[in-house]
Design a protein around this motif. Sequence first.
Motif, PDB file in Angstrom:
ATOM      1  N   LYS A 151       4.970  -9.426  -9.799  1.00 23.22           N
ATOM      2  CA  LYS A 151       4.701 -10.717  -9.172  1.00 23.22           C
ATOM      3  C   LYS A 151       5.368 -10.795  -7.811  1.00 23.22           C
ATOM      4  O   LYS A 151       6.525 -10.410  -7.667  1.00 23.22           O
ATOM      5  N   TYR A 152       4.675 -11.346  -6.849  1.00 22.96           N
ATOM      6  CA  TYR A 152       5.278 -11.782  -5.590  1.00 22.96           C
ATOM      7  C   TYR A 152       5.948 -10.684  -4.763  1.00 22.96           C
ATOM      8  O   TYR A 152       6.809 -10.996  -3.954  1.00 22.96           O
ATOM      9  N   PRO A 195       4.836  -9.155  -2.206  1.00 21.06           N
ATOM     10  CA  PRO A 195       4.643  -9.458  -0.772  1.00 21.06           C
ATOM     11  C   PRO A 195       5.471 -10.643  -0.286  1.00 21.06           C
ATOM     12  O   PRO A 195       5.499 -10.905   0.914  1.00 21.06           O
ATOM     13  N   LYS A 247       4.018  -6.913   5.643  1.00 21.27           N
ATOM     14  CA  LYS A 247       2.962  -5.908   5.742  1.00 21.27           C
ATOM     15  C   LYS A 247       3.512  -4.654   6.436  1.00 21.27           C
ATOM     16  O   LYS A 247       4.125  -4.753   7.501  1.00 21.27           O
ATOM     17  N   THR A 258      -5.241  -3.842  -8.926  1.00 17.99           N
ATOM     18  CA  THR A 258      -4.764  -5.065  -8.271  1.00 17.99           C
ATOM     19  C   THR A 258      -3.401  -4.845  -7.643  1.00 17.99           C
ATOM     20  O   THR A 258      -3.165  -5.219  -6.487  1.00 17.99           O
ATOM     21  N   LEU A 259      -2.497  -4.236  -8.415  1.00 12.66           N
ATOM     22  CA  LEU A 259      -1.141  -4.040  -7.896  1.00 12.66           C
ATOM     23  C   LEU A 259      -1.128  -2.992  -6.785  1.00 12.66           C
ATOM     24  O   LEU A 259      -0.366  -3.113  -5.826  1.00 12.66           O
ATOM     25  N   GLU A 266      -1.472  -4.512  -3.507  1.00 11.09           N
ATOM     26  CA  GLU A 266      -0.215  -5.093  -2.997  1.00 11.09           C
ATOM     27  C   GLU A 266       0.709  -4.016  -2.461  1.00 11.09           C
ATOM     28  O   GLU A 266       1.317  -4.173  -1.400  1.00 11.09           O
ATOM     29  N   TYR A 267       0.812  -2.914  -3.205  1.00  8.19           N
ATOM     30  CA  TYR A 267       1.689  -1.823  -2.753  1.00  8.19           C
ATOM     31  C   TYR A 267       1.198  -1.296  -1.402  1.00  8.19           C
ATOM     32  O   TYR A 267       2.001  -1.056  -0.494  1.00  8.19           O
ATOM     33  N   TYR A 309      -0.420  -2.860   0.842  1.00  9.42           N
ATOM     34  CA  TYR A 309      -0.192  -3.883   1.871  1.00  9.42           C
ATOM     35  C   TYR A 309       1.235  -3.798   2.413  1.00  9.42           C
ATOM     36  O   TYR A 309       1.454  -3.834   3.625  1.00  9.42           O
TER      37      TYR A 309
END
Length: 307
Positions: free
Chosen positions: A185-186, A188, A193, A221-222, A225-226, A228
């Motif tokens: 979770k969270y 980012p 970035k 999905t994760l 984020e990684y 990013y």
Amino acid sequence: NDMPLEYPIRPSAKDWSDLYPMYFKPEAKSRGVPEQDDLSVSDANKDDQKPGSQPESRKIEFADIGCGYGGLLVALAPLFPDTLMLGMEIRTKLVDYLQQRIEALRSIQHKLHQNDTGDAPDVEKRIKTEDLDSADQLKNSVDSTEQDDAESDPEYAKIQDNGETNFPVPGSYDNIAVIRMNAMKYLPNFFEKGQLTKMFFLFPDPHFKKRKHKARIISSTLLAEYAYIMKVGGILYTVTDVKDLHDWMRSHLDVFPLFERIPDSEFEGDLVVSAVCNSTEEGRKVARNNGDKYLACYRRIEDPYSS
Ligand code: SAM
């Protein structure tokens, strides 16, 4: 009875001074209370660049996801003495343990450093040559100094610290820290970035049962984020003793457009990969039991569809 987890509203809102006291000064402005424009998403990036935010060199570059007892951080700290690294771990007990471990390592190294370089005696020598006849005179001159002036005088600050050096000492574990959080979770909210140059996923929980697969720390999905929060050219490391989990992580990473597999052969003699495989508590346990270790490392590549 665990404390609730807290997340910064965005990376620049996070005060890192408790975790890396040698690298970050405590923020002067009040914490946690957003200014009016903090709530505007469009201002978020602009705000990150304004003077007063941490300079580029003060950014965390490595993240160890599910760091456990912290063997990797402890191994890498002296190899990259000026790189800030953060362990992220959800279990309170492990976080508390690792925090104490880091504090102990820091204080030992700082003491050794003081003895090595003779830092404290050196300060005394300089004060003597400034024509201070006696300790009394030194005391009087310090007492008569305005507190603000005194604080801005680095030599005085050192005396106040009982001679302890007030700057990062390379090899002193000032560059590693651990935070309790749920890395699913969270993420980012902690990193901007393109900030991270290395991410580590070492012996993640396998979640064997099929209905538990969604709890795995590598998923499409994760991975978005990684990707990013990782810098182009940065490396994502995975290692596990569970073949099924290795295949799962590879199957997601191989098809993800922003990551490219780096052949294991490119890592021969690589100190980081050696630490990845051998330095963590879980990795050592696997070795003791003569288990297999499956490595898969990926480079964050340029977005093929951008510009
Ligand atoms: N990487 C360490 C090592 O190699 O020794 C620990 C491996 S241990 C098998 C997996 C760790 O991931 C555990 O300490 C667990 O608490 C942590 N973990 C699991 N899910 C997590 C999550 N969502 N966020 C943060 N940590 C997590």
